[in-house]
Write a protein that holds these residues in place. Structure first.
Motif, PDB file in Angstrom:
ATOM      1  N   GLU A   1      24.743-127.717 -13.456  1.00 11.93           N
ATOM      2  CA  GLU A   1      26.197-127.718 -13.275  1.00 11.93           C
ATOM      3  C   GLU A   1      26.815-129.018 -13.734  1.00 11.93           C
ATOM      4  O   GLU A   1      27.911-129.056 -14.299  1.00 11.93           O
ATOM      5  N   ASP A   2      26.087-130.147 -13.514  1.00  8.85           N
ATOM      6  CA  ASP A   2      26.638-131.455 -13.791  1.00  8.85           C
ATOM      7  C   ASP A   2      26.104-132.063 -15.082  1.00  8.85           C
ATOM      8  O   ASP A   2      26.336-133.225 -15.359  1.00  8.85           O
ATOM      9  N   SER A   3      25.354-131.308 -15.846  1.00  8.46           N
ATOM     10  CA  SER A   3      24.762-131.843 -17.059  1.00  8.46           C
ATOM     11  C   SER A   3      25.831-132.280 -18.050  1.00  8.46           C
ATOM     12  O   SER A   3      26.799-131.566 -18.285  1.00  8.46           O
ATOM     13  N   PRO A   4      25.709-133.457 -18.680  1.00  7.32           N
ATOM     14  CA  PRO A   4      26.677-133.909 -19.655  1.00  7.32           C
ATOM     15  C   PRO A   4      26.817-132.936 -20.819  1.00  7.32           C
ATOM     16  O   PRO A   4      27.853-132.877 -21.463  1.00  7.32           O
ATOM     17  N   ALA A   5      25.757-132.181 -21.109  1.00 10.15           N
ATOM     18  CA  ALA A   5      25.826-131.240 -22.216  1.00 10.15           C
ATOM     19  C   ALA A   5      26.711-130.057 -21.901  1.00 10.15           C
ATOM     20  O   ALA A   5      27.020-129.262 -22.763  1.00 10.15           O
ATOM     21  N   ALA A   6      27.096-129.938 -20.647  1.00  9.04           N
ATOM     22  CA  ALA A   6      27.846-128.752 -20.265  1.00  9.04           C
ATOM     23  C   ALA A   6      29.260-129.074 -19.829  1.00  9.04           C
ATOM     24  O   ALA A   6      29.886-128.326 -19.111  1.00  9.04           O
ATOM     25  N   LEU A   7      29.787-130.220 -20.265  1.00  4.26           N
ATOM     26  CA  LEU A   7      31.041-130.691 -19.705  1.00  4.26           C
ATOM     27  C   LEU A   7      32.242-130.431 -20.603  1.00  4.26           C
ATOM     28  O   LEU A   7      33.183-131.198 -20.615  1.00  4.26           O
ATOM     29  N   GLY A   8      32.267-129.388 -21.367  1.00  3.47           N
ATOM     30  CA  GLY A   8      33.435-129.057 -22.144  1.00  3.47           C
ATOM     31  C   GLY A   8      34.402-128.243 -21.320  1.00  3.47           C
ATOM     32  O   GLY A   8      34.240-127.051 -21.170  1.00  3.47           O
ATOM     33  N   PRO A   9      35.445-128.858 -20.705  1.00  2.88           N
ATOM     34  CA  PRO A   9      36.322-128.134 -19.812  1.00  2.88           C
ATOM     35  C   PRO A   9      37.195-127.141 -20.557  1.00  2.88           C
ATOM     36  O   PRO A   9      37.658-127.400 -21.653  1.00  2.88           O
ATOM     37  N   ALA A  10      37.418-126.009 -19.937  1.00  3.26           N
ATOM     38  CA  ALA A  10      38.317-125.025 -20.495  1.00  3.26           C
ATOM     39  C   ALA A  10      39.740-125.542 -20.384  1.00  3.26           C
ATOM     40  O   ALA A  10      40.045-126.397 -19.564  1.00  3.26           O
TER      41      ALA A  10
ATOM     42  N   MET B   1      25.410-134.679  -4.645  1.00  2.00           N
ATOM     43  CA  MET B   1      25.766-134.117  -5.958  1.00  2.00           C
ATOM     44  C   MET B   1      24.539-133.936  -6.834  1.00  2.00           C
ATOM     45  O   MET B   1      24.455-132.982  -7.616  1.00  2.00           O
ATOM     46  N   GLY B   2      23.591-134.859  -6.733  1.00  2.00           N
ATOM     47  CA  GLY B   2      22.365-134.722  -7.506  1.00  2.00           C
ATOM     48  C   GLY B   2      21.511-133.550  -7.051  1.00  2.00           C
ATOM     49  O   GLY B   2      20.786-132.955  -7.851  1.00  2.00           O
ATOM     50  N   ARG B   3      21.603-133.203  -5.769  1.00  5.78           N
ATOM     51  CA  ARG B   3      20.785-132.116  -5.217  1.00  5.78           C
ATOM     52  C   ARG B   3      21.402-130.741  -5.450  1.00  5.78           C
ATOM     53  O   ARG B   3      20.705-129.814  -5.843  1.00  5.78           O
ATOM     54  N   ILE B   4      22.705-130.615  -5.180  1.00  3.54           N
ATOM     55  CA  ILE B   4      23.311-129.269  -5.229  1.00  3.54           C
ATOM     56  C   ILE B   4      24.492-129.175  -6.184  1.00  3.54           C
ATOM     57  O   ILE B   4      25.082-128.103  -6.324  1.00  3.54           O
TER      58      ILE B   4
ATOM     59  N   GLY C   1      35.359-135.566  -5.316  1.00  6.31           N
ATOM     60  CA  GLY C   1      36.509-135.108  -6.095  1.00  6.31           C
ATOM     61  C   GLY C   1      36.782-136.007  -7.281  1.00  6.31           C
ATOM     62  O   GLY C   1      37.078-135.533  -8.386  1.00  6.31           O
ATOM     63  N   MET C   2      36.665-137.317  -7.087  1.00  7.50           N
ATOM     64  CA  MET C   2      36.892-138.257  -8.181  1.00  7.50           C
ATOM     65  C   MET C   2      35.862-138.059  -9.287  1.00  7.50           C
ATOM     66  O   MET C   2      36.185-138.111 -10.482  1.00  7.50           O
ATOM     67  N   THR C   3      34.627-137.793  -8.891  1.00  4.48           N
ATOM     68  CA  THR C   3      33.576-137.536  -9.883  1.00  4.48           C
ATOM     69  C   THR C   3      33.880-136.275 -10.682  1.00  4.48           C
ATOM     70  O   THR C   3      33.703-136.238 -11.908  1.00  4.48           O
TER      71      THR C   3
END
Length: 208
Positions: A8-17, A82-85, A132-134
């Motif tokens: 979910e938090d992978s940098p490769a997946a951070l293209g926001p709609a 955040m790292g766990r879930i 939330g800030m993250t």
């Protein structure tokens, strides 16, 4: 030892709609307003709470202290959670804890139970801002990051001023329970909005 980031938090997946940043900001600001308000909203009701529970003011003051202590104590756990879930699930958990703590505080039957339930509120409230800030920082591009972070600062400015005013009005026109019940519709709306946020797709090659 740092934990591996979730899909979910992978940098490769951070293209926001399109519009995703605005929805995340709406959810995060709502949660931050609730968290900051509850640091001050109870202060004006301490005398009323002391009368209602028949407890000395020194004991009732722990309703404010317990919230602040729990809020500060849980902040270092934000990165681990955040790292766990993942950030979204951590934020939903924080919102749920805060809203549940609000409901329980409104149903408190003694000073001790109120203090304990305020600590539950604080555990949720302490995670709302850093998580939330993250989420906002991961969704914003470089051009929009500055404006997004400025908007996140609004609850910190508004909350300390609005808390005593709102708390005093609720105590005078309704009852002390409403300084906690007021969080329920806001918390429920924030939960629905947060649950509807899109979760970035898993990067190619990630395990299902």
């Amino acid at each position: 030892m740092p934990t591996a980031p979730t899909a979910e938090d992978s940098p490769a997946a951070l293209g926001p709609a399109p519009g995703q940043l605005g929805r995340i900001l709406a959810v995060v600001i709502t949660g931050a307003v609730m968290s900051v308000l509850d640091m001050t909203i109870v202060n004006v009701a301490l005398d009323r709470l002391s009368e209602s529970f028949g407890s000395p003011l020194e004991t009732i003051q722990w309703t404010a202290t317990a919230y602040t202590l729990a809020l500060a104590a849980v902040i270092p756990a934000a990165a681990w959670a955040m790292g766990r879930i993942g950030a979204k699930r951590t934020y939903l958990t924080a919102l749920s804890l805060f809203t549940l703590g609000s409901l329980l505080a409104a149903c408190a039957w003694s000073a001790g139970s109120l203090i304990a339930f305020r600590a539950v509120q604080g555990l949720g409230g302490g995670l709302l801002m850093p998580v939330g800030m993250t989420m906002v920082m991961r969704a914003a591009d470089r051009d929009r990051l500055g404006r997004a972070m400025a908007l996140l600062g609004l609850p910190v400015l508004v909350g300390p001023v609005a808390g005593p005013v709102l708390g005093g009005w609720l105590v005078d026109t309704a009852s002390w329970q409403w300084i906690f019940l007021v969080n329920l519709p806001v918390g429920a709306a924030a939960l629905i909005l947060a649950a509807a946020l899109q979760t970035p797709a898993k990067p190619h090659g990630a395990a299902a």
